[in-house]
Structures are given as C-alpha cells and as structure tokens.
Design an enzyme around this catalytic site. Structure first.
Site, PDB file in Angstrom:
ATOM      1  N   GLN A 146      -9.043 -10.368 -50.787  1.00  0.00           N
ATOM      2  CA  GLN A 146      -9.799 -10.257 -49.473  1.00  0.00           C
ATOM      3  C   GLN A 146      -8.722  -9.889 -48.314  1.00  0.00           C
ATOM      4  OE1 GLN A 146     -12.733 -13.811 -49.056  1.00  0.00           O
ATOM      5  NE2 GLN A 146     -11.400 -14.114 -50.607  1.00  0.00           N
ATOM      6  N   HIS A 161     -11.721  -6.096 -48.158  1.00  0.00           N
ATOM      7  CA  HIS A 161     -11.754  -6.144 -46.643  1.00  0.00           C
ATOM      8  C   HIS A 161     -10.710  -5.262 -45.961  1.00  0.00           C
ATOM      9  CE1 HIS A 161     -13.323 -10.584 -46.969  1.00  0.00           C
ATOM     10  NE2 HIS A 161     -14.480  -9.503 -47.152  1.00  0.00           N
ATOM     11  N   CYS A 167     -14.885  10.892 -37.944  1.00  0.00           N
ATOM     12  CA  CYS A 167     -14.877  11.633 -39.226  1.00  0.00           C
ATOM     13  C   CYS A 167     -14.754  10.574 -40.274  1.00  0.00           C
ATOM     14  CB  CYS A 167     -14.225  12.881 -39.194  1.00  0.00           C
ATOM     15  SG  CYS A 167     -12.304  12.527 -39.220  1.00  0.00           S
ATOM     16  N   CYS A 220      -9.634  15.610 -37.057  1.00  0.00           N
ATOM     17  CA  CYS A 220     -10.816  16.098 -36.226  1.00  0.00           C
ATOM     18  C   CYS A 220     -10.605  16.013 -34.804  1.00  0.00           C
ATOM     19  CB  CYS A 220     -12.097  15.237 -36.670  1.00  0.00           C
ATOM     20  SG  CYS A 220     -12.371  13.607 -35.760  1.00  0.00           S
ATOM     21  N   THR A 255      -8.225 -19.162 -51.318  1.00  0.00           N
ATOM     22  CA  THR A 255      -9.537 -18.626 -50.388  1.00  0.00           C
ATOM     23  C   THR A 255     -10.255 -19.804 -50.060  1.00  0.00           C
ATOM     24  OG1 THR A 255     -11.200 -17.298 -50.228  1.00  0.00           O
ATOM     25  CG2 THR A 255     -10.454 -17.866 -52.228  1.00  0.00           C
ATOM     26  N   GLU A 301      -5.870 -27.045 -51.068  1.00  0.00           N
ATOM     27  CA  GLU A 301      -6.838 -28.190 -50.680  1.00  0.00           C
ATOM     28  C   GLU A 301      -8.075 -27.620 -51.438  1.00  0.00           C
ATOM     29  OE1 GLU A 301      -6.315 -28.996 -46.845  1.00  0.00           O
ATOM     30  OE2 GLU A 301      -7.032 -27.015 -46.143  1.00  0.00           O
TER      31      GLU A 301
HETATM   32  C1  BJW Z   1      -3.110 -22.138 -49.716  1.00  0.00           C
HETATM   33  C2  BJW Z   1      -1.913 -22.208 -49.230  1.00  0.00           C
HETATM   34  C3  BJW Z   1      -0.844 -21.927 -50.124  1.00  0.00           C
HETATM   35  C4  BJW Z   1      -3.257 -22.468 -47.738  1.00  0.00           C
HETATM   36  N1  BJW Z   1      -1.204 -21.838 -51.320  1.00  0.00           N
HETATM   37  N2  BJW Z   1      -3.522 -21.846 -51.250  1.00  0.00           N
HETATM   38  C5  BJW Z   1     -24.267 -15.286 -46.435  1.00  0.00           C
HETATM   39  C6  BJW Z   1     -24.344 -14.358 -47.354  1.00  0.00           C
HETATM   40  C7  BJW Z   1     -23.673 -13.230 -47.131  1.00  0.00           C
HETATM   41  C8  BJW Z   1     -23.248 -13.022 -45.792  1.00  0.00           C
HETATM   42  C9  BJW Z   1     -23.296 -13.957 -44.882  1.00  0.00           C
HETATM   43  C10 BJW Z   1     -23.726 -15.062 -45.267  1.00  0.00           C
HETATM   44  N3  BJW Z   1     -23.481 -15.914 -44.208  1.00  0.00           N
HETATM   45  C11 BJW Z   1     -23.034 -15.218 -42.984  1.00  0.00           C
HETATM   46  C12 BJW Z   1     -22.625 -13.950 -43.571  1.00  0.00           C
HETATM   47  C13 BJW Z   1     -21.946 -12.986 -42.916  1.00  0.00           C
HETATM   48  C14 BJW Z   1     -20.333 -13.071 -42.763  1.00  0.00           C
HETATM   49  C15 BJW Z   1     -19.856 -14.288 -43.399  1.00  0.00           C
HETATM   50  O1  BJW Z   1     -19.715 -14.605 -44.332  1.00  0.00           O
HETATM   51  N4  BJW Z   1     -19.767 -15.431 -42.257  1.00  0.00           N
HETATM   52  C16 BJW Z   1     -19.324 -16.416 -42.512  1.00  0.00           C
HETATM   53  C17 BJW Z   1     -18.007 -16.645 -41.785  1.00  0.00           C
HETATM   54  C18 BJW Z   1     -20.654 -17.533 -42.633  1.00  0.00           C
HETATM   55  N5  BJW Z   1     -19.876 -11.951 -43.738  1.00  0.00           N
HETATM   56  C19 BJW Z   1     -19.778 -10.720 -43.276  1.00  0.00           C
HETATM   57  O2  BJW Z   1     -19.992 -10.248 -42.234  1.00  0.00           O
HETATM   58  C20 BJW Z   1     -19.210  -9.577 -44.262  1.00  0.00           C
HETATM   59  N6  BJW Z   1     -20.129  -8.626 -44.538  1.00  0.00           N
HETATM   60  C21 BJW Z   1     -21.276  -8.781 -45.063  1.00  0.00           C
HETATM   61  O3  BJW Z   1     -21.879  -9.907 -45.446  1.00  0.00           O
HETATM   62  O4  BJW Z   1     -22.043  -7.783 -45.364  1.00  0.00           O
HETATM   63  C22 BJW Z   1     -23.345  -7.661 -45.735  1.00  0.00           C
HETATM   64  C23 BJW Z   1     -23.314  -7.893 -47.247  1.00  0.00           C
HETATM   65  C24 BJW Z   1     -24.269  -9.075 -47.717  1.00  0.00           C
HETATM   66  C25 BJW Z   1     -24.481  -9.128 -49.141  1.00  0.00           C
HETATM   67  C26 BJW Z   1     -23.457  -8.676 -50.075  1.00  0.00           C
HETATM   68  C27 BJW Z   1     -22.604  -7.498 -49.424  1.00  0.00           C
HETATM   69  C28 BJW Z   1     -22.512  -7.304 -48.183  1.00  0.00           C
HETATM   70  C29 BJW Z   1     -17.780  -9.287 -43.895  1.00  0.00           C
HETATM   71  C30 BJW Z   1     -16.937 -10.198 -44.018  1.00  0.00           C
HETATM   72  C31 BJW Z   1     -15.547  -9.594 -43.184  1.00  0.00           C
HETATM   73  C32 BJW Z   1     -14.597 -10.557 -43.057  1.00  0.00           C
HETATM   74  N7  BJW Z   1     -13.318 -10.213 -42.532  1.00  0.00           N
HETATM   75  C33 BJW Z   1     -12.283 -11.014 -42.301  1.00  0.00           C
HETATM   76  C34 BJW Z   1     -11.126 -10.279 -41.343  1.00  0.00           C
HETATM   77  C35 BJW Z   1     -10.695  -8.842 -41.927  1.00  0.00           C
HETATM   78  C36 BJW Z   1      -9.466  -8.170 -41.359  1.00  0.00           C
HETATM   79  C37 BJW Z   1      -8.435  -9.101 -40.845  1.00  0.00           C
HETATM   80  O5  BJW Z   1      -7.856  -9.786 -41.603  1.00  0.00           O
HETATM   81  O6  BJW Z   1      -8.289  -9.389 -39.527  1.00  0.00           O
HETATM   82  O7  BJW Z   1     -11.500 -11.237 -43.614  1.00  0.00           O
HETATM   83  S1  BJW Z   1     -12.407 -12.587 -41.647  1.00  0.00           S
HETATM   84  C38 BJW Z   1     -11.232 -13.288 -42.598  1.00  0.00           C
HETATM   85  O8  BJW Z   1     -11.689 -14.363 -43.758  1.00  0.00           O
HETATM   86  C39 BJW Z   1     -10.516 -12.219 -43.577  1.00  0.00           C
HETATM   87  C40 BJW Z   1     -10.470 -12.788 -44.707  1.00  0.00           C
HETATM   88  O9  BJW Z   1     -10.250 -12.086 -45.927  1.00  0.00           O
HETATM   89  C41 BJW Z   1     -11.785 -13.905 -44.915  1.00  0.00           C
HETATM   90  C42 BJW Z   1     -11.642 -14.909 -45.934  1.00  0.00           C
HETATM   91  O10 BJW Z   1     -10.564 -15.955 -45.488  1.00  0.00           O
HETATM   92  P1  BJW Z   1      -9.733 -16.579 -46.910  1.00  0.00           P
HETATM   93  O11 BJW Z   1      -9.024 -15.320 -47.354  1.00  0.00           O
HETATM   94  O12 BJW Z   1     -10.715 -17.189 -47.597  1.00  0.00           O
HETATM   95  O13 BJW Z   1      -8.770 -17.310 -46.051  1.00  0.00           O
HETATM   96  P2  BJW Z   1      -9.051 -18.605 -45.275  1.00  0.00           P
HETATM   97  O14 BJW Z   1      -8.035 -18.679 -44.087  1.00  0.00           O
HETATM   98  O15 BJW Z   1     -10.263 -18.915 -44.566  1.00  0.00           O
HETATM   99  O16 BJW Z   1      -8.845 -19.695 -46.350  1.00  0.00           O
HETATM  100  C43 BJW Z   1      -7.361 -19.938 -46.739  1.00  0.00           C
HETATM  101  C44 BJW Z   1      -7.187 -20.624 -47.999  1.00  0.00           C
HETATM  102  O17 BJW Z   1      -5.895 -20.783 -48.494  1.00  0.00           O
HETATM  103  C45 BJW Z   1      -7.780 -22.329 -47.680  1.00  0.00           C
HETATM  104  O18 BJW Z   1      -8.656 -22.625 -48.491  1.00  0.00           O
HETATM  105  C46 BJW Z   1      -6.319 -22.889 -47.688  1.00  0.00           C
HETATM  106  O19 BJW Z   1      -6.683 -24.261 -48.339  1.00  0.00           O
HETATM  107  C47 BJW Z   1      -5.605 -21.975 -48.699  1.00  0.00           C
HETATM  108  N8  BJW Z   1      -4.175 -22.030 -48.655  1.00  0.00           N
HETATM  109  N9  BJW Z   1      -2.027 -22.231 -47.810  1.00  0.00           N
HETATM  110  C48 BJW Z   1      -2.497 -21.939 -51.896  1.00  0.00           C
HETATM  111  N10 BJW Z   1       0.400 -22.038 -49.623  1.00  0.00           N
END
Ligand code: BJW
Length: 241
Positions: free
Chosen positions: A94, A112, A123, A142, A179, A206
């Site tokens: 991600q 992502h 384009c 473009c 994640t 965690e």
């Molecule tokens: C450690 C550590 C160490 C710390 N060692 N561990 C229900 C179903 C489907 C969709 C939705 C739904 N409800 C809502 C939605 C829509 C939405 C969504 O999920 N919203 C939620 C907030 C509720 N989703 C979307 O809009 C997505 N698109 C979509 O759903 O399209 C339709 C679709 C439907 C069905 C199938 C297919 C498509 C798009 C999501 C785009 C996310 N974009 C971001 C930004 C990207 C650009 C950027 O970087 O700026 O992506 S948001 C951000 O969150 C980023 C990440 O990739 C993403 C996930 O975060 P991640 O990687 O889990 O990080 P953290 O910070 O949350 O967690 C860190 C973890 O690390 C923690 O657990 C710590 O404990 C751990 N950690 N240090 C090991 N040293």
C-alpha cells in the site's frame, strides 16, 4: 514450508526508515496532524492543488533521504529464496515509497501508486518524477493537462486489483506487515484469504483493527520480526507461521 506467499505491506514497514505512518494508537500518525479529506482526495486536489502538491513535495523529499531497513531487505531475500525453490513471493504494498525496490525486490505491486511518479490529469500518461511538482507544470506528453502525484486517493480505485486477486487465489500463506487494517479494499484481503482457506499471519507493532481475522500474530518492530520470520520460513523450522 509455504511456497507461494502473499505479503501485504503497509506504512509500518517503512516507519523505521523514517517515513511516518498514517495512524497509530498514540495519535502521532500523519492523519492525526493533517486532514486526509483536505490532502488525499480528488476533490481536495481540484479545490486546492497548491496545498495538495506541497504536501506530496515534502513527502517526496523525505523519501529521497530515506533508506530501506532490515524488513525490506529480508523480503527481497525471501523473493529470491522462494523463486529458487520453485515458489513465488507476491509482494503487494500500500506504500507509495520505493523502499522495497531499493532493497532489491524485483516485483512489487503498488496498489496505492508511487510517489516518484507523476500522472497527467488529461492524457493520463505516467512518468518518473523525483523533484517537486509545481502547480503550473504542464504534461510534457500532451502539453494540455497538469500533473498530479501518481497515487490513489480516497474514493479512487486502487491499482492492479485483478493481478492482486489472482495472486491471492494461488497463495498458500497470507502475511500482513505493518498495516492498520483500516483502509479498504486492502483491509479485506485477510478475510478473503481466510475464506479461501489460506493461513493468515499478522506482523505488526500492535494489533491491527482487523487482528481477529488472523490465525497467528507476531508483534514487534518490523526490522526485527520480519527478518526472524523470513529466516524461519527459509530454513523451514517446524512449519510454524
Ligand atoms: C509498525 C511499525 C513498525 C508502526 N513495525 N509495524 C468499505 C469497503 C471498501 C471501501 C471502503 C469501505 N469503507 C470506506 C471505504 C473507502 C475508503 C476507505 O477504506 N476508508 C476507510 C478510512 C474507512 N477506501 C478507498 O477510498 C479506496 N478506494 C476504494 O475503496 O475504491 C472502491 C473499491 C471498492 C471495493 C474494491 C475495490 C475498490 C482507496 C484508498 C486509498 C488510500 N490512500 C492512502 C493515501 C495514499 C497516498 C499517500 O500516501 O498519501 O493510502 S490513505 C493511507 O492509508 C495510505 C495507506 O496506503 C493507507 C493504509 O495505511 P497503512 O499502510 O495501513 O498505514 P497505517 O498508518 O494506517 O498503519 C500503520 C501500521 O503500522 C499500524 O498498524 C502500526 O501498528 C504499524 N507500525 N510502526 C511494524 N516499526
């Protein structure tokens, strides 16, 4: 020993490389300081491109000074080991950073997007972009559209979903690393794996929001836990996940 391993990585794997996470239980993540609806949606970009581009410029500069850590390196080793044993690692991230690639991973599926790429809003051509992205910059292909970071914002469809689905179906182990299980569709992959009868392992500092879905968990810093787990898989120690 599992031979076709599906690994999903999140911001936690890059935390020890100095790239911030988005959410944590201490409230120190990026989205505790900044409102994602003002920075990571197509609507925010349409309304205020300067602010959105400046946010990604700062993160791009931070990425260029970061280096992969032991967890990224261990996964690159795992890819080579599995390939030489006739298996495969499907590495789905991600993260928009390139630390897996810089650690030596050959095939990384970025669901992502990638911070070091820019895309034309007209384009849709995609190009490598390592510098700042000025709001006035026109597409070199473009000449019409402006450029945006090649990343997936809330409300947009993640990339490579068909390829990810196929990789999940042929896996014999699913592992989520660093994640929070808060963002879909990635947060649903563990449940999909379980429904397919694939064992699931969480590696995290965690417990994630979806921790109950996993068959097993190992908690601690990725730079310690991931190399130890890769070592076990590699030597096939007792078949433990
Ligand atoms: C450690 C550590 C160490 C710390 N060692 N561990 C229900 C179903 C489907 C969709 C939705 C739904 N409800 C809502 C939605 C829509 C939405 C969504 O999920 N919203 C939620 C907030 C509720 N989703 C979307 O809009 C997505 N698109 C979509 O759903 O399209 C339709 C679709 C439907 C069905 C199938 C297919 C498509 C798009 C999501 C785009 C996310 N974009 C971001 C930004 C990207 C650009 C950027 O970087 O700026 O992506 S948001 C951000 O969150 C980023 C990440 O990739 C993403 C996930 O975060 P991640 O990687 O889990 O990080 P953290 O910070 O949350 O967690 C860190 C973890 O690390 C923690 O657990 C710590 O404990 C751990 N950690 N240090 C090991 N040293």
């Amino acid at each position: 020993m599992p031979r076709r391993i599906f690994v999903l990585t999140g911001a936690g794997i890059s935390a020890e490389s100095g790239l911030g996470t988005f959410r944590d239980k201490k409230g120190e993540g990026i989205w505790a300081k900044f409102d994602p609806m003002q920075l990571a949606t197509p609507e925010a970009f349409a309304r205020d491109p300067e602010t959105v581009l400046a946010f990604y410029d700062a993160r791009r500069r931070n990425l260029l000074s970061a280096t992969p850590n032991a967890a990224h390196i261990a996964l690159a080793d795992l890819e080579r080991t599995l390939a030489s044993a006739g298996g495969e690692l499907s590495l789905v991230t991600q993260n928009i950073d390139d630390l897996h690639e810089r650690a030596g991973s050959r095939r990384v599926i970025h669901m992502h997007g990638e911070l070091l790429k820019a895309r034309c809003v007209a384009c849709e051509s995609v190009r490598v972009w390592a510098g700042d992205l000025p709001p006035a910059q026109r597409c070199p292909d473009c000449g019409l559209g402006g450029l945006r970071p090649h990343v997936v914002w809330f409300g947009e469809m993640p990339f490579n979903m068909d390829e990810i689905g196929r990789a999940l179906e042929r896996a014999d182990l699913f592992v989520a690393i660093g994640t929070s299980g808060a963002v879909y569709p990635a947060a649903g992959f563990a449940a999909e794996a379980r429904a397919l009868g694939i064992p699931t392992l969480e590696i995290n500092l965690e417990a994630a929001d979806n921790a109950v879905i996993f068959d097993a968990a190992r908690y601690g810093p990725a730079s310690v836990i991931v190399p130890a787990w890769v070592e076990e898989v590699t030597v096939g120690l007792g078949g433990k996940i």
